[in-house]
Design an enzyme around this catalytic site. Sequence first.
Site, PDB file in Angstrom:
ATOM      1  N   SER A   1      11.566  -0.683  -0.431  1.00  0.00           N
ATOM      2  CA  SER A   1      10.751  -1.476  -1.348  1.00  0.00           C
ATOM      3  C   SER A   1       9.524  -0.678  -1.758  1.00  0.00           C
ATOM      4  O   SER A   1       9.011   0.144  -0.978  1.00  0.00           O
ATOM      5  CB  SER A   1      10.300  -2.773  -0.669  1.00  0.00           C
ATOM      6  OG  SER A   1       9.304  -3.436  -1.427  1.00  0.00           O
TER       7      SER A   1
ATOM      8  N   TYR B   1       6.722  -7.305   6.224  1.00  0.00           N
ATOM      9  CA  TYR B   1       7.856  -6.811   5.447  1.00  0.00           C
ATOM     10  C   TYR B   1       7.568  -5.402   4.920  1.00  0.00           C
ATOM     11  O   TYR B   1       8.407  -4.495   5.040  1.00  0.00           O
ATOM     12  CB  TYR B   1       8.134  -7.764   4.292  1.00  0.00           C
ATOM     13  CG  TYR B   1       9.253  -7.344   3.370  1.00  0.00           C
ATOM     14  CD1 TYR B   1      10.585  -7.560   3.717  1.00  0.00           C
ATOM     15  CD2 TYR B   1       8.980  -6.747   2.143  1.00  0.00           C
ATOM     16  CE1 TYR B   1      11.614  -7.186   2.864  1.00  0.00           C
ATOM     17  CE2 TYR B   1      10.003  -6.368   1.287  1.00  0.00           C
ATOM     18  CZ  TYR B   1      11.322  -6.585   1.647  1.00  0.00           C
ATOM     19  OH  TYR B   1      12.338  -6.208   0.801  1.00  0.00           O
TER      20      TYR B   1
END
Length: 263
Positions: A142, A155
């Site tokens: 990401s 995350y």
Amino acid sequence: MDLQLAGKAAVVTGGSKGVGLAVVRTLLDEGMRVVAASRTVTPELAATAAIPVTVDLGTATGAAELVERARAALGGIDVLVNNVGIGDRAPHVDGAVLDLAALPDTAWEQTFALTFYAPLRVTRAALPSLVERGGVVVNVSSSGARVVTAGPVPYNVAKAALNALTKVVAEQYGARGVRAVTVAPGPVATAVWTDPDGFIGQLAKVQGLEYSQFAAQAQEALGAATGRISTPEEVARLVAVAASPSNVTGAEFAIDGGIVKHV
């Protein structure tokens, strides 16, 4: 362009929806045989030619189970796409709205179990087959790994660890014919963004804002040079390119519309 993937075998985790489902479809279109791992089999996944394997990769035993079943079905693994990583929305919402002192261990543990430990364990279980076949690991990370403070913090930190894992696999197994590549999307037009009950919708509720207004503001705040978020199909095409034979290893390919601006 022929990506030279036809006839090869792939395992895609988190393959029942979103980016994972798009990757499954793209690899099938390239002529690959695909095992798609997920906790449930969606109608969309069932409609493909992939071999579905239901498994919980958030558990310590899920990875070995998946690889054993995948090798039985495919005969071996040429490409491993570690895509799983969202799971339950709650720890991600907490990670976006709570500061470090208030964020409980459970939010970190739940996030790392799926976002980092699952890819680690599946990779470790698949390595004998990958070494045998000169395979490749594609870790779907990401852009948050490059902007960890933007949240959800656990995350993003887990994805940063996943980026480091790519480097480790590339370095330790390159001489044995295994490559490892990171594909790092920014926000993607999946249910995480588009579903009012998804992550963005849950954040809107926490802040007492209407979903569509909050989603538009959040997207604008990202500052994408293209003015939009990516589609699952765009990410999937990049994954397929990363999986195709080449001398690229240990590298990270961003597909974020220009959100990450630093060199």
